[in-house]
Design an enzyme around this catalytic site. Structure first.
Site, PDB file in Angstrom:
ATOM      1  N   ASP A  37       0.815  -1.200   0.000  1.00 20.45           N
ATOM      2  CA  ASP A  37       0.000   0.000   0.000  1.00 20.45           C
ATOM      3  C   ASP A  37       0.855   1.260   0.000  1.00 20.45           C
ATOM      4  O   ASP A  37       2.053   1.238   0.319  1.00 20.45           O
ATOM      5  CB  ASP A  37      -0.919   0.025   1.226  1.00 20.45           C
ATOM      6  N   LYS A  59      -3.521   3.506  -2.716  1.00 22.97           N
ATOM      7  CA  LYS A  59      -4.703   4.316  -2.971  1.00 22.97           C
ATOM      8  C   LYS A  59      -4.629   5.560  -2.108  1.00 22.97           C
ATOM      9  O   LYS A  59      -4.231   5.503  -0.956  1.00 22.97           O
ATOM     10  CB  LYS A  59      -5.984   3.537  -2.650  1.00 22.97           C
ATOM     11  N   MET A 173      -8.548   8.358   8.702  1.00 23.29           N
ATOM     12  CA  MET A 173      -8.891   8.790   7.338  1.00 23.29           C
ATOM     13  C   MET A 173      -9.972   9.867   7.345  1.00 23.29           C
ATOM     14  O   MET A 173     -10.865   9.881   6.509  1.00 23.29           O
ATOM     15  CB  MET A 173      -9.351   7.582   6.503  1.00 23.29           C
TER      16      MET A 173
END
Length: 261
Positions: A37, A59, A173
């Site tokens: 990631d 991402k 997030m």
């Protein structure tokens, strides 16, 4: 016929190399392919075997270079070639890491999966800053929530249950939505003066911190955002923080939409 390989779902921890578990390190070092990631640090990637194939699938918010469905296919294809695959994720693969989704996809295709847990960002924050997640007299529990929904879906959290002053709330997030989150928590009953600590790139050399309060954090992050990933810790435990806040030089007045709530 090529024997089927296997996939290790590995938690790389919050960023610092020395916060990886021994199991995670052992699994990584036996890998023939590493699917990793965006949040996995170069220092951790450097621990992979020199012969391993490195496959980035990172991402970022609003920019999914490799969609989740394609990530699943990549893992399966590599394992079906007979490889030992390390699926390397920041934090813990089973805390907002989609590890269980990937495992289900692989297991449905007869591919063996095992796990190496990782220190999640909230625990890394506590160790790095000295802010506990629970503390007698301040917080009897802790909750982790995600601050965004996939594909821009509505942020439909249970605000009433989250607005508990005796529980530390950790928002992962949430940088893009922190103003909305703060406003809805105040509407649900949390006081505007409740302290908030924002930490970017926790436990890494790039770590940045900002000390604020619930009725100001949205404005301050809009005026001078911290670089993602940012973790927000909301609750009375933040009052134990001894560090200095990043100077913002912002006025105390809130925007009308927040000041009126």
């Amino acid at each position: 016929m090529t024997p089927t390989g296997k996939v290790h779902l590995i938690g790389a921890g919050p960023g610092a190399v020395d916060l990886m578990t021994l199991r995670a390190l052992q699994m990584l070092q036996e890998a023939e392919a590493v699917v990793y990631d965006r949040l996995v640090s170069p220092e951790i990637l450097a621990l992979a075997p020199a012969s391993a194939r490195l496959v980035p699938v990172g991402k970022a918010p609003g920019c999914h270079t490799v969609p989740q469905g394609r990530i699943n296919e990549i893992l399966a294809d590599l394992a079906l070639e007979g490889r030992i695959v390390a699926r390397l994720k920041g934090g813990d693969p089973l805390i907002f890491g989609r590890g269980s989704e990937e495992a289900a996809y692989l297991q449905a295709r007869g591919i063996a999966v095992d796990y190496a847990p990782g220190i999640t960002a909230a625990q890394g924050m506590a160790a790095a800053t000295g802010v506990p997640l629970t503390h007698r007299g301040l917080a009897t529990g802790v909750r982790y929530v995600t601050g965004h929904r996939a594909q821009g879906a509505k942020l439909d959290l249970d605000w009433a249950s989250l607005a508990d002053e005796e529980t530390t709330l950790v928002v992962y997030m949430g940088a893009a939505n922190i103003a909305e989150i703060a406003l809805k928590l105040m509407r649900a009953g949390l006081p505007g003066a409740l302290p908030v600590l924002a930490v970017a790139h926790v436990t890494t050399p790039r770590e940045l911190r900002h000390l604020s309060r619930l009725d100001r954090i949205g404005l301050e992050m809009a005026e001078r955002p911290l670089p993602a990933p940012v973790l927000f810790v909301i609750g009375h435990v933040v009052s134990l923080y001894q560090g200095a806040a990043v100077p913002m030089d912002l006025p105390l007045e809130l925007p009308e939409v927040m000041a009126g709530e």
